[in-house]
Design a protein around this motif. Structure first.
Motif, mmCIF file in Angstrom:
data_model
loop_
_atom_site.group_PDB
_atom_site.id
_atom_site.type_symbol
_atom_site.label_atom_id
_atom_site.label_comp_id
_atom_site.label_asym_id
_atom_site.label_seq_id
_atom_site.Cartn_x
_atom_site.Cartn_y
_atom_site.Cartn_z
ATOM 1 N N LEU A 294 -19.430 5.203 18.054
ATOM 2 C CA LEU A 294 -20.012 4.619 17.511
ATOM 3 C C LEU A 294 -20.125 3.866 16.361
ATOM 4 N N ASP A 295 -20.799 2.286 15.501
ATOM 5 C CA ASP A 295 -21.017 2.047 15.008
ATOM 6 C C ASP A 295 -21.073 0.483 14.602
ATOM 7 N N GLU A 296 -21.533 0.089 14.011
ATOM 8 C CA GLU A 296 -21.942 -1.059 13.608
ATOM 9 C C GLU A 296 -20.819 -1.929 13.796
ATOM 10 N N TYR A 297 -19.510 -1.738 13.378
ATOM 11 C CA TYR A 297 -18.444 -2.436 13.671
ATOM 12 C C TYR A 297 -17.972 -2.492 14.957
ATOM 13 N N ALA A 298 -17.901 -0.693 15.619
ATOM 14 C CA ALA A 298 -17.605 -1.290 16.910
ATOM 15 C C ALA A 298 -18.120 -1.919 17.634
ATOM 16 N N ILE A 299 -19.430 -1.768 17.536
ATOM 17 C CA ILE A 299 -20.775 -2.842 18.655
ATOM 18 C C ILE A 299 -19.845 -3.802 18.179
ATOM 19 N N ALA A 300 -20.411 -4.501 17.307
ATOM 20 C CA ALA A 300 -19.798 -6.337 17.081
ATOM 21 C C ALA A 300 -18.555 -6.188 17.745
ATOM 22 N N SER A 301 -17.472 -5.448 17.213
ATOM 23 C CA SER A 301 -15.996 -5.589 17.958
ATOM 24 C C SER A 301 -16.209 -5.902 19.758
ATOM 25 N N LEU A 302 -17.450 -4.953 20.335
ATOM 26 C CA LEU A 302 -17.645 -5.590 21.464
ATOM 27 C C LEU A 302 -19.043 -6.708 22.210
ATOM 28 N N ALA A 303 -18.811 -7.501 21.111
ATOM 29 C CA ALA A 303 -19.738 -8.329 21.750
ATOM 30 C C ALA A 303 -19.654 -9.272 22.761
ATOM 31 N N ALA A 304 -18.366 -9.501 22.933
ATOM 32 C CA ALA A 304 -17.810 -10.512 23.883
ATOM 33 C C ALA A 304 -17.651 -9.462 25.348
ATOM 34 N N ALA A 305 -17.700 -8.094 25.448
ATOM 35 C CA ALA A 305 -17.472 -6.906 25.917
ATOM 36 C C ALA A 305 -19.161 -7.560 27.536
ATOM 37 N N PRO A 306 -18.945 -6.798 28.443
ATOM 38 C CA PRO A 306 -20.055 -6.736 29.065
ATOM 39 C C PRO A 306 -20.426 -5.563 29.394
ATOM 40 N N VAL A 307 -21.285 -5.500 28.271
ATOM 41 C CA VAL A 307 -21.589 -4.115 27.991
ATOM 42 C C VAL A 307 -23.055 -4.162 28.015
ATOM 43 N N ASP A 308 -24.017 -3.755 28.206
ATOM 44 C CA ASP A 308 -25.589 -3.813 28.543
ATOM 45 C C ASP A 308 -26.211 -2.664 27.390
ATOM 46 N N ALA A 309 -25.590 -1.603 27.361
ATOM 47 C CA ALA A 309 -26.774 -1.030 26.451
ATOM 48 C C ALA A 309 -25.279 0.090 25.367
ATOM 49 N N TYR A 310 -26.070 0.346 24.122
ATOM 50 C CA TYR A 310 -24.811 1.380 23.015
ATOM 51 C C TYR A 310 -25.669 2.018 22.898
ATOM 52 N N GLY A 311 -24.904 3.752 23.225
ATOM 53 C CA GLY A 311 -25.418 4.838 22.844
ATOM 54 C C GLY A 311 -25.044 5.073 21.162
ATOM 55 N N VAL A 312 -25.759 5.230 20.970
ATOM 56 C CA VAL A 312 -25.041 6.013 18.667
ATOM 57 C C VAL A 312 -24.956 7.306 18.589
ATOM 58 N N GLY A 313 -24.382 8.148 18.383
ATOM 59 C CA GLY A 313 -23.921 9.567 17.838
ATOM 60 C C GLY A 313 -24.550 9.534 15.779
ATOM 61 N N THR A 314 -23.244 9.941 15.248
ATOM 62 C CA THR A 314 -22.670 10.122 14.202
ATOM 63 C C THR A 314 -22.918 9.819 13.289
ATOM 64 N N GLN A 315 -22.298 8.850 13.748
ATOM 65 C CA GLN A 315 -22.214 7.360 12.817
ATOM 66 C C GLN A 315 -24.175 6.671 12.243
#
Length: 442
Positions: A294-315
């Protein structure tokens, strides 16, 4: 035990060799011609933000303070320099007594900055200040890049928690620094135990695909994990078939299952399907955690998704495409003579190609509009205008060689939230643009 009392987690005797060879040869020449003790002012700044970024984030200030305190030339370091003939014996004798005795001012950690902002100001003799250039830049350039990426990601997440998971994607010591900088930028936890041990950052983690593959069936793996960690654990559900895994997870852990993690596939589509399935199975409180590059763009694209938390590594640990902030450490003023009371004379590099700088010992303040929103970064070398007197950004960090502004990491984290919220709303837009406020020179 306070982990901060353990010192820097490095495998060298001190931070003194976190420097470039030419810092010491400059010192030797200055000692020889009598200018080493000339009072000097160095400043850290960047001429531009990384392309497309609207603001920068100061990260690593606390680590700089640790590095300055640990900048000592002990016997092993001195012997290395002698064997390699890096400097002469007179310089080695001087280094053996080295202790930074000057003053350091800077933007407090977590604050935002812009092109030309005097992020850190180091004052003392030329000799003692010039030696700190490389270690200060290496810390601030790295940590500020990570903190800025983290800030963009947390803004895109809209309040949902983010987990730093980049330890396996960078140098082992950079991973610890990255987790610290990410925490300043708003991440809530890290997978890196060294970062938790060193800085008190909350650590999290459950299992990887290898644990599922170890067992004869996915059910066996889930059963073992729940038996060990409890029903509140997070089960990884994309090793084989996601729908089947979700069904098995709820059967094993019950409707009190803490969370499921999705690490592959079309995250937007899969998250919606998993949420619907969990609700149908009665696990309405089971959270969904997504990972997978994930990066900030992928996170933003999931704004409307029923996601509760994100795990981010490489980016995250690579600064999301900008692993450095291009900060520089420049001499901006020096005494007119060797007299300790001699006035400071502004000095600056003059060159073509955008590498010129502005001389003079600077102050900085952020001008705000009637509603308290920042409208300009004001940088000056003369008297501070009365209207900006209470809005100055630099704070005293080191006085007479003694650290006077060490603070808990939570303070920097809280400061960043306030600093970012004080910028125009367009600051958190992910579209490319110029710095959200201009830098003005007074």
């Amino acid at each position: 035990m306070n982990p901060a009392d353990l010192g820097l987690p490095v495998d060298v005797p001190s931070t003194a060799l976190f420097t470039d060879h030419y810092e010491l040869t400059m010192l030797q020449a200055a000692l020889a011609n009598g200018t080493a003790d000339r009072r000097s002012v160095f400043e850290v700044f960047t001429r531009r933000l990384p392309e497309g970024r609207r603001y920068g984030v100061v990260g690593g200030t606390g680590r700089v303070l640790d590095a300055v305190e640990n900048f000592r030339f002990d016997s092993a370091v001195l012997e290395f320099l002698r064997e390699r003939a890096v400097v002469n014996m007179r310089t080695l004798d001087w280094l053996s007594q080295y202790r930074f005795s000057g003053d350091i001012w800077g933007y407090p950690e977590g604050e935002v900055y812009f092109p030309g902002s005097p992020i850190m100001r180091v004052e003392g003799t030329f000799a003692e200040c010039v030696l700190l250039e490389t270690v200060i830049l290496s810390i601030l350039n790295h940590d500020s890049a990570i903190a800025a990426a983290a800030s963009r990601m947390t803004a895109a997440a809209g309040g949902r928690p983010l987990i730093e998971m980049g330890a396996r994607r960078t140098h082992e010591l950079a991973a610890v620094a990255s987790a610290r900088a990410a925490y300043v930028g708003g991440f809530t936890s890290t997978s890196d135990l060294a970062a938790g041990f060193r800085y008190g950052i909350p650590t999290v983690g459950t299992s990887a695909h290898a644990f599922t593959l170890l067992h004869d069936t996915e059910r066996d793996a889930f059963t073992a994990q729940v038996a060990s960690l409890g029903t509140g654990t997070t089960l990884l559900v994309d090793t084989y078939d996601v729908a089947e895994a979700v069904r098995t997870a709820v059967e094993v852990a019950g409707t009190d299952l803490g969370a499921v993690r999705i690490d592959s596939g079309d995250l937007l589509l899969v998250a919606h399907r998993v949420r619907q399935q969990l609700d149908e199975l009665g696990a309405r409180d089971t959270r969904i955690v997504v990972t997978s590059d994930l990066d900030e763009y992928a996170i933003a694209s999931l704004a409307a998704a029923p996601v509760d938390a994100y795990g981010v590594g490489t980016q995250l640990v690579t600064g999301s495409g900008h692993p450095t902030c291009s900060m520089v450490y420049k001499l901006v003023a020096r005494a007119a003579s060797d007299d300790p009371k001699a006035p400071l004379v502004p000095v600056a590099k003059k060159s073509v190609g955008g590498k010129s700088s502005v001389g003079g010992r600077k102050w900085a303040a952020r001008r705000r509009d009637a509603e308290g929103v920042a409208e300009a970064e004001v940088v000056g070398t003369g008297p501070v205008p009365s209207a900006l007197a209470d809005r100055q950004l630099l704070v005293e960090l080191v006085k007479g060689g003694e650290v006077v502004a060490r603070e808990p990491l939570e303070a920097a984290r809280t400061r960043h939230v306030a600093a970012r919220s004080g910028l125009p709303m367009s600051a958190i837009q992910l579209s490319r643009g110029e710095p959200v406020i201009p830098t003005e020179y007074a």
